[in-house]
Design a protein around this motif. Structure first.
Motif, PDB file in Angstrom:
ATOM      1  N   ARG A  59       0.832  -1.218   0.000  1.00  0.00           N
ATOM      2  CA  ARG A  59       0.000   0.000   0.000  1.00  0.00           C
ATOM      3  C   ARG A  59       0.859   1.257   0.000  1.00  0.00           C
ATOM      4  NH1 ARG A  59      -2.959  -3.033   3.860  1.00  0.00           N
ATOM      5  NH2 ARG A  59      -2.022  -1.825   5.559  1.00  0.00           N
ATOM      6  N   GLU A  60       1.991   1.190   0.691  1.00  0.00           N
ATOM      7  CA  GLU A  60       2.824   2.381   0.851  1.00  0.00           C
ATOM      8  C   GLU A  60       3.787   2.610  -0.318  1.00  0.00           C
ATOM      9  OE1 GLU A  60       4.745   1.671   4.554  1.00  0.00           O
ATOM     10  OE2 GLU A  60       2.987   2.227   5.773  1.00  0.00           O
ATOM     11  N   HIS A  61       4.192   1.541  -1.015  1.00  0.00           N
ATOM     12  CA  HIS A  61       5.239   1.665  -2.014  1.00  0.00           C
ATOM     13  C   HIS A  61       4.788   1.418  -3.449  1.00  0.00           C
ATOM     14  CE1 HIS A  61       7.559   1.027   1.720  1.00  0.00           C
ATOM     15  NE2 HIS A  61       8.458   1.788   1.133  1.00  0.00           N
ATOM     16  N   GLN A  62       3.610   0.866  -3.616  1.00  0.00           N
ATOM     17  CA  GLN A  62       3.158   0.576  -4.970  1.00  0.00           C
ATOM     18  C   GLN A  62       1.877   1.338  -5.269  1.00  0.00           C
ATOM     19  OE1 GLN A  62       3.021  -3.694  -5.262  1.00  0.00           O
ATOM     20  NE2 GLN A  62       5.244  -3.897  -5.217  1.00  0.00           N
ATOM     21  N   PRO A  63       1.683   1.725  -6.527  1.00  0.00           N
ATOM     22  CA  PRO A  63       0.544   2.579  -6.864  1.00  0.00           C
ATOM     23  C   PRO A  63      -0.781   1.840  -6.813  1.00  0.00           C
ATOM     24  CG  PRO A  63       1.699   1.915  -8.840  1.00  0.00           C
ATOM     25  CD  PRO A  63       2.523   1.431  -7.691  1.00  0.00           C
ATOM     26  N   THR A  64      -1.817   2.607  -6.600  1.00  0.00           N
ATOM     27  CA  THR A  64      -3.173   2.086  -6.731  1.00  0.00           C
ATOM     28  C   THR A  64      -3.709   2.530  -8.090  1.00  0.00           C
ATOM     29  OG1 THR A  64      -4.035   4.070  -5.643  1.00  0.00           O
ATOM     30  CG2 THR A  64      -3.579   2.156  -4.250  1.00  0.00           C
ATOM     31  N   GLY A  65      -4.857   2.066  -8.446  1.00  0.00           N
ATOM     32  CA  GLY A  65      -5.414   2.412  -9.745  1.00  0.00           C
ATOM     33  C   GLY A  65      -5.161   1.322 -10.761  1.00  0.00           C
ATOM     34  N   PRO A  66      -5.666   1.512 -11.974  1.00  0.00           N
ATOM     35  CA  PRO A  66      -5.572   0.472 -13.005  1.00  0.00           C
ATOM     36  C   PRO A  66      -4.140   0.212 -13.468  1.00  0.00           C
ATOM     37  CG  PRO A  66      -7.284   2.085 -13.549  1.00  0.00           C
ATOM     38  CD  PRO A  66      -6.481   2.662 -12.430  1.00  0.00           C
ATOM     39  N   CYS A  67      -3.595  -0.928 -13.062  1.00  0.00           N
ATOM     40  CA  CYS A  67      -2.263  -1.352 -13.494  1.00  0.00           C
ATOM     41  C   CYS A  67      -2.236  -2.871 -13.450  1.00  0.00           C
ATOM     42  CB  CYS A  67      -1.163  -0.739 -12.630  1.00  0.00           C
ATOM     43  SG  CYS A  67      -1.173  -1.280 -10.919  1.00  0.00           S
ATOM     44  N   ALA A  68      -1.158  -3.447 -13.951  1.00  0.00           N
ATOM     45  CA  ALA A  68      -1.089  -4.906 -14.051  1.00  0.00           C
ATOM     46  C   ALA A  68      -0.039  -5.507 -13.130  1.00  0.00           C
ATOM     47  CB  ALA A  68      -0.808  -5.314 -15.498  1.00  0.00           C
ATOM     48  N   GLY A  69       0.437  -4.739 -12.142  1.00  0.00           N
ATOM     49  CA  GLY A  69       1.540  -5.219 -11.325  1.00  0.00           C
ATOM     50  C   GLY A  69       2.856  -4.921 -12.016  1.00  0.00           C
ATOM     51  N   SER A  70       3.894  -5.646 -11.650  1.00  0.00           N
ATOM     52  CA  SER A  70       5.214  -5.411 -12.235  1.00  0.00           C
ATOM     53  C   SER A  70       5.187  -5.713 -13.732  1.00  0.00           C
ATOM     54  CB  SER A  70       6.263  -6.298 -11.563  1.00  0.00           C
ATOM     55  OG  SER A  70       6.396  -5.958 -10.195  1.00  0.00           O
ATOM     56  N   VAL A  71       5.657  -4.754 -14.527  1.00  0.00           N
ATOM     57  CA  VAL A  71       5.641  -4.910 -15.981  1.00  0.00           C
ATOM     58  C   VAL A  71       6.800  -5.778 -16.452  1.00  0.00           C
ATOM     59  CG1 VAL A  71       5.831  -3.673 -18.175  1.00  0.00           C
ATOM     60  CG2 VAL A  71       4.444  -2.729 -16.315  1.00  0.00           C
ATOM     61  N   PHE A  72       7.985  -5.612 -15.844  1.00  0.00           N
ATOM     62  CA  PHE A  72       9.175  -6.343 -16.267  1.00  0.00           C
ATOM     63  C   PHE A  72       9.692  -7.239 -15.149  1.00  0.00           C
ATOM     64  CE2 PHE A  72       9.330  -2.352 -18.747  1.00  0.00           C
ATOM     65  CZ  PHE A  72       9.363  -2.871 -20.034  1.00  0.00           C
ATOM     66  N   HIS A  81       6.415   3.834  -8.218  1.00  0.00           N
ATOM     67  CA  HIS A  81       7.219   2.639  -8.461  1.00  0.00           C
ATOM     68  C   HIS A  81       7.357   2.512  -9.963  1.00  0.00           C
ATOM     69  CE1 HIS A  81       8.756  -1.389  -8.613  1.00  0.00           C
ATOM     70  NE2 HIS A  81       8.588  -1.619  -7.333  1.00  0.00           N
ATOM     71  N   ALA A  82       8.580   2.640 -10.473  1.00  0.00           N
ATOM     72  CA  ALA A  82       8.790   2.764 -11.915  1.00  0.00           C
ATOM     73  C   ALA A  82       8.505   1.488 -12.700  1.00  0.00           C
ATOM     74  CB  ALA A  82      10.220   3.232 -12.188  1.00  0.00           C
ATOM     75  N   ASN A  83       8.371   0.341 -12.033  1.00  0.00           N
ATOM     76  CA  ASN A  83       8.053  -0.888 -12.751  1.00  0.00           C
ATOM     77  C   ASN A  83       6.552  -1.132 -12.826  1.00  0.00           C
ATOM     78  OD1 ASN A  83       8.767  -3.123 -14.290  1.00  0.00           O
ATOM     79  ND2 ASN A  83       9.015  -4.467 -12.520  1.00  0.00           N
ATOM     80  N   GLU A 140       7.204  -9.141 -17.808  1.00  0.00           N
ATOM     81  CA  GLU A 140       6.566 -10.110 -16.916  1.00  0.00           C
ATOM     82  C   GLU A 140       5.102 -10.272 -17.271  1.00  0.00           C
ATOM     83  OE1 GLU A 140       5.554 -10.531 -12.153  1.00  0.00           O
ATOM     84  OE2 GLU A 140       7.464  -9.647 -12.751  1.00  0.00           O
ATOM     85  N   ILE A 141       4.478  -9.185 -17.739  1.00  0.00           N
ATOM     86  CA  ILE A 141       3.069  -9.269 -18.108  1.00  0.00           C
ATOM     87  C   ILE A 141       2.903 -10.106 -19.368  1.00  0.00           C
ATOM     88  CG2 ILE A 141       2.472  -7.066 -17.041  1.00  0.00           C
ATOM     89  CD1 ILE A 141       2.448  -5.843 -19.840  1.00  0.00           C
ATOM     90  N   GLU A 142       1.745 -10.718 -19.501  1.00  0.00           N
ATOM     91  CA  GLU A 142       1.431 -11.530 -20.668  1.00  0.00           C
ATOM     92  C   GLU A 142       0.516 -10.737 -21.585  1.00  0.00           C
ATOM     93  OE1 GLU A 142      -0.041 -16.059 -21.737  1.00  0.00           O
ATOM     94  OE2 GLU A 142      -0.334 -15.268 -19.720  1.00  0.00           O
ATOM     95  N   VAL A 143       0.829 -10.736 -22.869  1.00  0.00           N
ATOM     96  CA  VAL A 143       0.025 -10.024 -23.864  1.00  0.00           C
ATOM     97  C   VAL A 143      -0.738 -11.045 -24.687  1.00  0.00           C
ATOM     98  CG1 VAL A 143       0.075  -8.397 -25.799  1.00  0.00           C
ATOM     99  CG2 VAL A 143       1.773  -8.198 -23.951  1.00  0.00           C
TER     100      VAL A 143
END
Length: 319
Positions: free
Chosen positions: A229-242, A273-275, A310-313
């Motif tokens: 909660r403190e270090h990673q963003p909220t909102g629409p994202c897919a988790g770590s991208v790479f 968090h840049a990832n 890391e994400i699947e397309v």
């Protein structure tokens, strides 16, 4: 703006009703909130509905794609042809722990693929069982976590995994794969390596957990969830991208390349968090992929390291 009206048809499969949605936008089923339409979609929260959906897809000659919680997933703007089954727990449904067995002092516990990963992390900690407390606060469900060998805070699903029960779509039979067959590596398994649409659906996984102090495990789980909660963003994202390259972190490299806040259309590299890449609202998969490739290019140019997604397309580009 008027609410979108679902286009639904109730079909009869093996004497039972099945609700099928037509031209259903898949952005509703991914944490990125991005994705074109599925030709047909069935929401399934139990094995019976899943099997009905698979039987209908076979009857209609449709390719079938099964998705779980929709995290770690980017669906292209053209959507997915054939039938998509969203196999996840329905809103408001409560999870329960399945029967367990003991082996060499450890506890072997089975969980359905639809079980939320964060719930497993918290619930096993409350029960005084160590091995999944790293999962507290993570999005997604166990089925997807098994396929991707999801992990955090030094732990991953593969470390606790005993075996998985799979549904073989082609033969319409149940099979069981051992941990060795799944061959979990860093954010990769033999299931994930299969081309889409995959021929197997995770139904259940058995995890090997070690008895521990419930108070200490609860504290660790809560600390992990709080850290997210403190270090990673909220909102629409897919988790770590790479994926993290050996010896360093993808987020660190992206930040050092000066890309925090970098934006393509309605997609932005998170300042927190840049990832993590954020959909600012109305973003397209094309914008997300353009941002991904530009970040990869600039990091490779600066550090000589090619980041691996890391994400699947999945799905097709918009025609």
């Amino acid at each position: 703006m008027p609410a979108r009206v679902e286009r639904a048809t109730v079909v009869t499969v093996e004497g039972r009703p099945l609700r099928v949605l037509e031209s259903e936008p898949l952005g509703r089923y991914t944490t990125f909130r991005i994705g074109g339409p599925a030709d047909f979609l069935v929401r399934a929260s139990d094995r019976e509905t899943l099997e009905l959906a698979l039987a209908w897809g076979e009857r209609e000659g449709l390719p079938v794609t099964v998705i779980g919680g929709g995290s770690n997933l980017l669906v292209c703007d053209g959507g997915i042809r054939g039938l998509v089954v969203a196999f996840r727990t329905g809103g408001g449904e409560q999870q329960d722990v399945l029967p367990f067995e003991c082996e060499d002092g450890a506890i072997l516990m089975a969980f359905p693929a639809t079980a939320p990963l964060s719930w497993i992390g918290h619930r096993t900690s409350e029960l005084g069982l160590a091995g999944m407390e790293w999962a507290a606060g993570l999005p997604g469900v166990l089925g997807g976590a098994v396929v991707n060998n999801a992990g955090a805070h030094g732990g991953d699903v593969g470390s606790a995994l005993v075996d998985v029960e799979l549904y073989d779509l082609r033969r319409r039979t149940l099979v069981r794969w051992t941990r060795e067959q799944l061959a979990p590596q860093y954010r990769l398994t033999s299931l994930k390596a299969l081309p889409q649409p995959r021929g197997y659906v995770v139904l259940q996984a058995r995890l090997r957990l070690q008895p521990g102090d419930p108070a200490k495990l609860r504290a660790i789980a809560e600390a992990n969830a709080r850290w997210r909660r403190e270090h990673q963003p909220t909102g629409p994202c897919a988790g770590s991208v790479f994926k993290n390259p050996p010896g360093t972190f993808a987020g660190y490299l992206i930040e050092q390349a000066g890309l925090k806040g970098f934006q393509v259309g309605r997609m932005r590299v998170s300042e927190r968090h840049a990832n993590f890449f954020l959909n600012l609202g109305g973003a397209t998969a094309e914008e997300a992929l353009t941002l991904l490739e530009e970040v990869r290019r600039r990091v490779a140019e600066r550090f000589g390291i090619v980041l691996e997604p890391e994400i699947e397309v999945i799905g097709e580009p918009k025609g």
